[in-house]
Write a protein that holds these residues in place. Sequence first.
Motif, PDB file in Angstrom:
ATOM      1  N   GLY A 187       0.304  -2.014  -0.830  1.00 17.12           N
ATOM      2  CA  GLY A 187       0.584  -3.423  -0.614  1.00 17.12           C
ATOM      3  C   GLY A 187      -0.570  -4.013   0.190  1.00 17.12           C
ATOM      4  O   GLY A 187      -1.634  -3.398   0.334  1.00 17.12           O
ATOM      5  N   THR A 188      -0.363  -5.181   0.743  1.00 17.08           N
ATOM      6  CA  THR A 188      -1.442  -5.862   1.459  1.00 17.08           C
ATOM      7  C   THR A 188      -2.026  -5.015   2.586  1.00 17.08           C
ATOM      8  O   THR A 188      -3.240  -4.854   2.695  1.00 17.08           O
ATOM      9  N   ILE A 189      -1.165  -4.476   3.447  1.00 12.23           N
ATOM     10  CA  ILE A 189      -1.656  -3.722   4.596  1.00 12.23           C
ATOM     11  C   ILE A 189      -2.311  -2.421   4.153  1.00 12.23           C
ATOM     12  O   ILE A 189      -3.363  -2.036   4.672  1.00 12.23           O
ATOM     13  N   GLY A 190      -1.722  -1.749   3.182  1.00  9.70           N
ATOM     14  CA  GLY A 190      -2.336  -0.528   2.678  1.00  9.70           C
ATOM     15  C   GLY A 190      -3.700  -0.787   2.070  1.00  9.70           C
ATOM     16  O   GLY A 190      -4.670  -0.055   2.320  1.00  9.70           O
ATOM     17  N   LEU A 191      -3.801  -1.837   1.269  1.00 10.00           N
ATOM     18  CA  LEU A 191      -5.083  -2.164   0.643  1.00 10.00           C
ATOM     19  C   LEU A 191      -6.129  -2.536   1.683  1.00 10.00           C
ATOM     20  O   LEU A 191      -7.290  -2.101   1.600  1.00 10.00           O
ATOM     21  N   LEU A 192      -5.731  -3.331   2.683  1.00  9.27           N
ATOM     22  CA  LEU A 192      -6.707  -3.716   3.697  1.00  9.27           C
ATOM     23  C   LEU A 192      -6.983  -2.584   4.681  1.00  9.27           C
ATOM     24  O   LEU A 192      -8.059  -2.543   5.288  1.00  9.27           O
ATOM     25  N   VAL A 208      -2.209   5.609  -2.483  1.00 11.18           N
ATOM     26  CA  VAL A 208      -1.032   6.102  -3.194  1.00 11.18           C
ATOM     27  C   VAL A 208      -0.035   4.981  -3.393  1.00 11.18           C
ATOM     28  O   VAL A 208       0.364   4.307  -2.435  1.00 11.18           O
ATOM     29  N   ASP A 209       0.399   4.771  -4.633  1.00 13.36           N
ATOM     30  CA  ASP A 209       1.412   3.760  -4.915  1.00 13.36           C
ATOM     31  C   ASP A 209       1.991   4.059  -6.293  1.00 13.36           C
ATOM     32  O   ASP A 209       1.569   5.000  -6.966  1.00 13.36           O
ATOM     33  N   GLY A 210       2.963   3.232  -6.689  1.00 19.38           N
ATOM     34  CA  GLY A 210       3.573   3.400  -7.995  1.00 19.38           C
ATOM     35  C   GLY A 210       3.692   2.104  -8.757  1.00 19.38           C
ATOM     36  O   GLY A 210       4.503   1.995  -9.677  1.00 19.38           O
ATOM     37  N   VAL A 211       2.874   1.092  -8.376  1.00 24.58           N
ATOM     38  CA  VAL A 211       2.869  -0.205  -9.043  1.00 24.58           C
ATOM     39  C   VAL A 211       1.487  -0.413  -9.643  1.00 24.58           C
ATOM     40  O   VAL A 211       0.477  -0.354  -8.935  1.00 24.58           O
ATOM     41  N   ASP A 212       1.435  -0.667 -10.944  1.00 16.48           N
ATOM     42  CA  ASP A 212       0.160  -0.739 -11.647  1.00 16.48           C
ATOM     43  C   ASP A 212      -0.806  -1.734 -11.025  1.00 16.48           C
ATOM     44  O   ASP A 212      -1.993  -1.440 -10.831  1.00 16.48           O
ATOM     45  N   ALA A 213      -0.343  -2.943 -10.729  1.00 19.87           N
ATOM     46  CA  ALA A 213      -1.234  -3.974 -10.201  1.00 19.87           C
ATOM     47  C   ALA A 213      -1.845  -3.547  -8.872  1.00 19.87           C
ATOM     48  O   ALA A 213      -3.028  -3.814  -8.595  1.00 19.87           O
ATOM     49  N   ARG A 214      -1.072  -2.886  -8.063  1.00 23.71           N
ATOM     50  CA  ARG A 214      -1.573  -2.439  -6.759  1.00 23.71           C
ATOM     51  C   ARG A 214      -2.590  -1.322  -6.923  1.00 23.71           C
ATOM     52  O   ARG A 214      -3.626  -1.296  -6.230  1.00 23.71           O
ATOM     53  N   GLU A 381       7.117  -7.921  -9.163  1.00 23.76           N
ATOM     54  CA  GLU A 381       6.900  -8.456 -10.500  1.00 23.76           C
ATOM     55  C   GLU A 381       5.713  -9.418 -10.513  1.00 23.76           C
ATOM     56  O   GLU A 381       5.259  -9.894  -9.471  1.00 23.76           O
ATOM     57  N   ASP A 382       5.235  -9.711 -11.720  1.00 21.86           N
ATOM     58  CA  ASP A 382       4.191 -10.719 -11.940  1.00 21.86           C
ATOM     59  C   ASP A 382       2.921 -10.410 -11.170  1.00 21.86           C
ATOM     60  O   ASP A 382       2.130 -11.314 -10.853  1.00 21.86           O
ATOM     61  N   ALA A 383       2.708  -9.134 -10.852  1.00 22.66           N
ATOM     62  CA  ALA A 383       1.479  -8.672 -10.179  1.00 22.66           C
ATOM     63  C   ALA A 383       1.234  -9.374  -8.845  1.00 22.66           C
ATOM     64  O   ALA A 383       0.093  -9.539  -8.412  1.00 22.66           O
TER      65      ALA A 383
END
Length: 392
Positions: A187-192, A208-214, A381-383
């Motif tokens: 999510g935002t914090i993980g990405l940053l 590590v995640d399970g959402v394609d957009a992320r 949803e919706d990336a």
Amino acid sequence: MRAVVYVDVRDVAVREVPDARIEASTDALVRITSTALCGTDLHMYDGRTGADPGLVFGHEPLGVVQEVGSAVQTVRPGTRVVIPTHLFCGTCVMCSRGLSAACLRARAEGPGAAYGYAGMGPYRGAQADLLRVPWADANCVPVPGEPGDAYEDDFVLLADAFVTGWHAAATLAEVQAGDTVAVFGAGTIGLLGAYSALLRGARVVYCVDGVDARLDKAGELGAVPVDFRLGDPVEQIRADRARAGLPLGEEKLGGIDRVIDAVGFQARDREHPDQERPDQVIADAARLVNPAGSIAVAGVYPEKDLHPWPGASAREDLVAPWGTLFTKGVAVRFGRTHDRRYTVLLRDMVVAGRARPGVIVTHHGVLDDAPGLYRSFDRREDAVIKAVLHPS
């Protein structure tokens, strides 16, 4: 003025509320130009950490000073400012130590306060036209440029998301040049957090995640995406490191030097994906971290879950693998972000072109778009990764 208010579980609305106004000589009134949705907002939106109907959400504000109290000296009407999530007095014992998220004066019930945050003081949130900013000289951080310019998304993330990601990587995990890093949660914090680790010179960063957009966004940032839907992420990371070839003399260090938990108590149980398992990430981190490494816990773990999943406990008393962590000599660090330690540093990195955190923003809208964006964000949803509202 208009604001995004909490109505009930998974229900927010845009409503007219009394205008924010100057209440003390040290206040500033800021007209909001950008305000972001945060995963912490979702904890309240989902009923997990509690919120009273009518609470104005939002703790990531960027705007322009409209009015100041008579005692304010360092900002004036027309100054463009970013406002840290945790408001603070700037002079108490904790603030004087740089511990702004533990201010002793901002909230009568205990240390620390925040905008639009259940249990963190009486301060209305920033998903609104206007925001009252107490102790404006301490809490308003000037930024250059004009509203809507190329830095709008970068600067709004200085309120919380970028500073929290940097705090997780730099202070909690102590990422140094050459380290290997794994971030659970994109999510935002993980990405940053991953982005900050790369800025600090990490050798490799796994996300590590399970959402394609992320996962796609993690790859765009330069991290190695790890899809936990494809199998145990710890074994996936170990296998990738083995394929790349461990440096000579490091054959016994097939794990990771620094691990960041950016998920928290809502982690999914990998063996039962339709269920939550609050200790899933700490269990994985203990298996993955190298001896003498460190684990940073940036994800939220409340003392009590007010709306637990069916079959789950309302208490967040986790069973942590203390024996493994002790044997490995691992440092485990928690802690709210003392925003003001980092705001100017990261602002100057953005201005110098060394950091562009706004790359993670995926959606923009006006206040009326808030209910739909909250719904999509909550459902993954919706990336929607990071959404920013523009009240004005």
